[in-house]
Design a protein around this motif. Structure first.
Motif, PDB file in Angstrom:
ATOM      1  N   LYS A  89       0.985  -1.186   0.028  1.00  0.00           N
ATOM      2  CA  LYS A  89       0.067  -0.078  -0.103  1.00  0.00           C
ATOM      3  C   LYS A  89       0.977   1.137  -0.225  1.00  0.00           C
ATOM      4  N   LYS A  90       1.947   1.362   0.750  1.00  0.00           N
ATOM      5  CA  LYS A  90       2.902   2.373   1.182  1.00  0.00           C
ATOM      6  C   LYS A  90       3.901   2.106  -0.079  1.00  0.00           C
ATOM      7  N   LYS A  91       4.120   2.947  -0.983  1.00  0.00           N
ATOM      8  CA  LYS A  91       5.231   2.870  -1.976  1.00  0.00           C
ATOM      9  C   LYS A  91       6.611   2.972  -1.153  1.00  0.00           C
ATOM     10  N   LYS A  92       7.726   2.154  -1.266  1.00  0.00           N
ATOM     11  CA  LYS A  92       9.128   2.241  -0.820  1.00  0.00           C
ATOM     12  C   LYS A  92       9.909   2.947  -1.923  1.00  0.00           C
ATOM     13  N   ASN A  93      10.939   3.561  -1.348  1.00  0.00           N
ATOM     14  CA  ASN A  93      11.921   4.013  -2.310  1.00  0.00           C
ATOM     15  C   ASN A  93      12.868   2.896  -2.922  1.00  0.00           C
ATOM     16  N   ILE A  94      12.976   2.912  -4.124  1.00  0.00           N
ATOM     17  CA  ILE A  94      13.965   2.075  -4.593  1.00  0.00           C
ATOM     18  C   ILE A  94      15.369   2.620  -4.252  1.00  0.00           C
ATOM     19  N   PRO A  95      16.404   1.709  -3.642  1.00  0.00           N
ATOM     20  CA  PRO A  95      17.432   2.183  -3.219  1.00  0.00           C
ATOM     21  C   PRO A  95      18.319   3.145  -4.185  1.00  0.00           C
ATOM     22  N   PHE A  96      18.960   4.169  -3.704  1.00  0.00           N
ATOM     23  CA  PHE A  96      19.551   5.072  -4.576  1.00  0.00           C
ATOM     24  C   PHE A  96      20.899   4.569  -5.317  1.00  0.00           C
ATOM     25  N   PHE A  97      21.402   3.762  -4.523  1.00  0.00           N
ATOM     26  CA  PHE A  97      22.559   2.995  -5.047  1.00  0.00           C
ATOM     27  C   PHE A  97      22.116   1.618  -5.348  1.00  0.00           C
ATOM     28  N   GLN A  98      22.121   1.189  -6.625  1.00  0.00           N
ATOM     29  CA  GLN A  98      21.788  -0.063  -7.183  1.00  0.00           C
ATOM     30  C   GLN A  98      22.646  -1.256  -6.784  1.00  0.00           C
ATOM     31  N   ASP A  99      22.485  -2.444  -7.145  1.00  0.00           N
ATOM     32  CA  ASP A  99      23.177  -3.604  -6.705  1.00  0.00           C
ATOM     33  C   ASP A  99      24.604  -3.250  -6.801  1.00  0.00           C
ATOM     34  N   ASP A 100      24.933  -2.908  -7.931  1.00  0.00           N
ATOM     35  CA  ASP A 100      26.289  -2.778  -8.304  1.00  0.00           C
ATOM     36  C   ASP A 100      26.934  -1.533  -7.745  1.00  0.00           C
ATOM     37  N   GLY A 101      26.251  -0.767  -7.153  1.00  0.00           N
ATOM     38  CA  GLY A 101      26.829   0.544  -6.422  1.00  0.00           C
ATOM     39  C   GLY A 101      26.743   1.662  -7.270  1.00  0.00           C
ATOM     40  N   SER A 102      26.235   1.360  -8.479  1.00  0.00           N
ATOM     41  CA  SER A 102      25.803   2.817  -9.512  1.00  0.00           C
ATOM     42  C   SER A 102      24.787   3.508  -8.918  1.00  0.00           C
ATOM     43  N   PRO A 103      24.775   4.831  -8.888  1.00  0.00           N
ATOM     44  CA  PRO A 103      23.618   5.833  -8.443  1.00  0.00           C
ATOM     45  C   PRO A 103      22.316   5.502  -9.691  1.00  0.00           C
ATOM     46  N   GLN A 104      21.234   5.808  -8.986  1.00  0.00           N
ATOM     47  CA  GLN A 104      20.115   5.999  -9.915  1.00  0.00           C
ATOM     48  C   GLN A 104      20.270   7.107 -10.756  1.00  0.00           C
ATOM     49  N   MET A 105      19.580   7.201 -11.931  1.00  0.00           N
ATOM     50  CA  MET A 105      19.438   8.399 -12.893  1.00  0.00           C
ATOM     51  C   MET A 105      17.935   8.537 -13.026  1.00  0.00           C
ATOM     52  N   PRO A 106      17.750   9.881 -13.343  1.00  0.00           N
ATOM     53  CA  PRO A 106      16.458  10.253 -13.721  1.00  0.00           C
ATOM     54  C   PRO A 106      15.835   9.416 -15.089  1.00  0.00           C
ATOM     55  N   SER A 107      14.556   8.982 -15.068  1.00  0.00           N
ATOM     56  CA  SER A 107      13.919   8.243 -16.145  1.00  0.00           C
ATOM     57  C   SER A 107      13.949   9.212 -17.342  1.00  0.00           C
ATOM     58  N   PRO A 108      14.381   8.774 -18.587  1.00  0.00           N
ATOM     59  CA  PRO A 108      14.317   9.509 -19.629  1.00  0.00           C
ATOM     60  C   PRO A 108      13.088  10.323 -20.089  1.00  0.00           C
ATOM     61  N   GLN A 109      11.903   9.640 -19.629  1.00  0.00           N
ATOM     62  CA  GLN A 109      10.732  10.287 -20.090  1.00  0.00           C
ATOM     63  C   GLN A 109      10.256  11.425 -19.030  1.00  0.00           C
ATOM     64  N   HIS A 110      11.015  11.492 -18.048  1.00  0.00           N
ATOM     65  CA  HIS A 110      10.830  12.513 -16.937  1.00  0.00           C
ATOM     66  C   HIS A 110      11.915  13.712 -16.997  1.00  0.00           C
ATOM     67  N   VAL A 111      12.801  13.593 -17.815  1.00  0.00           N
ATOM     68  CA  VAL A 111      13.991  14.622 -17.613  1.00  0.00           C
ATOM     69  C   VAL A 111      13.563  15.953 -18.182  1.00  0.00           C
ATOM     70  N   GLY A 112      13.538  16.828 -17.330  1.00  0.00           N
ATOM     71  CA  GLY A 112      13.455  18.380 -17.647  1.00  0.00           C
ATOM     72  C   GLY A 112      14.692  19.108 -17.453  1.00  0.00           C
ATOM     73  N   SER A 113      14.669  19.792 -16.287  1.00  0.00           N
ATOM     74  CA  SER A 113      15.809  20.592 -15.886  1.00  0.00           C
ATOM     75  C   SER A 113      16.990  19.718 -15.466  1.00  0.00           C
ATOM     76  N   GLU A 114      16.635  18.664 -15.118  1.00  0.00           N
ATOM     77  CA  GLU A 114      17.650  17.209 -14.550  1.00  0.00           C
ATOM     78  C   GLU A 114      18.824  17.171 -15.750  1.00  0.00           C
ATOM     79  N   GLY A 115      18.256  17.212 -16.907  1.00  0.00           N
ATOM     80  CA  GLY A 115      19.113  16.951 -18.022  1.00  0.00           C
ATOM     81  C   GLY A 115      20.080  18.034 -18.321  1.00  0.00           C
ATOM     82  N   ILE A 116      19.849  19.236 -18.075  1.00  0.00           N
ATOM     83  CA  ILE A 116      20.654  20.441 -17.892  1.00  0.00           C
ATOM     84  C   ILE A 116      21.581  20.476 -16.907  1.00  0.00           C
ATOM     85  N   LEU A 117      21.113  20.035 -15.775  1.00  0.00           N
ATOM     86  CA  LEU A 117      21.825  19.944 -14.686  1.00  0.00           C
ATOM     87  C   LEU A 117      23.099  18.854 -14.567  1.00  0.00           C
TER      88      LEU A 117
END
Length: 201
Positions: free
Chosen positions: A31-59
């Motif tokens: 019922k309550k959505k949990k965060n997917i870990p920021f650091f993935q199994d291989d230790g790499s950081p999450q990136m914004p989803s391509p379909q939602h990239v706005g100012s994040e892409g510029i940054l």
């Protein structure tokens, strides 16, 4: 602001992470959505989803370019690379803090990792929040609700009032009326009419 952060050698070396919306688990039984870990199994950081990239892409591009210019600045490092480079400061970057919600949740998301928690508790790393602009409301919310950073760890270029600093109270009232008039006409949700959480952003 980044140059000023680098001037203080106690901050170095630093890593830049452009802020974006936290990613949630999509389990029907939860019922309550949990965060997917920021650091993935291989230790790499999450990136914004391509379909939602706005100012994040510029940054993302800005942070990548800035890190290439400075040997003591890194971009989007994995957990193993943070350890290897002996990172002292995690700088979370956004273009603006409006309500403060995204920056607060992004820093907490990184902090959820048990290794990051451990390093932070030993004072081996610290967090900094860096934006071009911040609203008065957003600044207060970050200071009040985010225990991981103190007000001097929130860096910005421009503090924004509720709207524009040069508006008179009459101007502000007129603009609010216009926003509500057209917001209702086009069925805009109440929480968006004056910007998210009425932040005038």
């Amino acid at each position: 602001q980044l140059d000023k952060i680098r001037d203080n050698t106690e901050n170095l070396p630093i890593v830049l992470y452009p802020a974006f919306e936290t990613k949630k688990e999509k389990k029907k039984e939860t019922k309550k959505k949990k965060n997917i870990p920021f650091f993935q199994d291989d230790g790499s950081p999450q990136m914004p989803s391509p379909q939602h990239v706005g100012s994040e892409g510029i940054l993302q591009k800005f942070c990548r370019d800035y890190s290439k210019l400075h040997s003591d600045v890194y971009f989007n490092l994995s957990l193993n690379e943070l350890r290897k480079r002996k990172i002292r400061t995690i700088v979370c970057i956004d273009d603006i803090i409006a309500s403060g919600k995204r920056m607060k949740e992004f820093i907490e998301w990184i902090y959820e990792n048990k290794t990051i928690k451990s390093w932070h508790s030993f004072k081996w790393i610290k967090f900094l929040s860096l934006t071009y602009g911040v609203t008065e409301k957003g600044l207060k919310n970050i200071i009040k609700h985010l225990n991981l950073i103190k007000d001097e760890q929130i860096k910005f270029n421009l503090k924004l009032d509720s709207g524009r600093s040069f508006w008179s109270s009459k101007d502000r009232d007129e603009i609010i009326k216009i926003c509500y008039k057209y917001g209702k006409k086009y069925n805009i949700s109440e929480k968006w009419i004056l910007g998210f959480n009425k932040s005038f952003s």
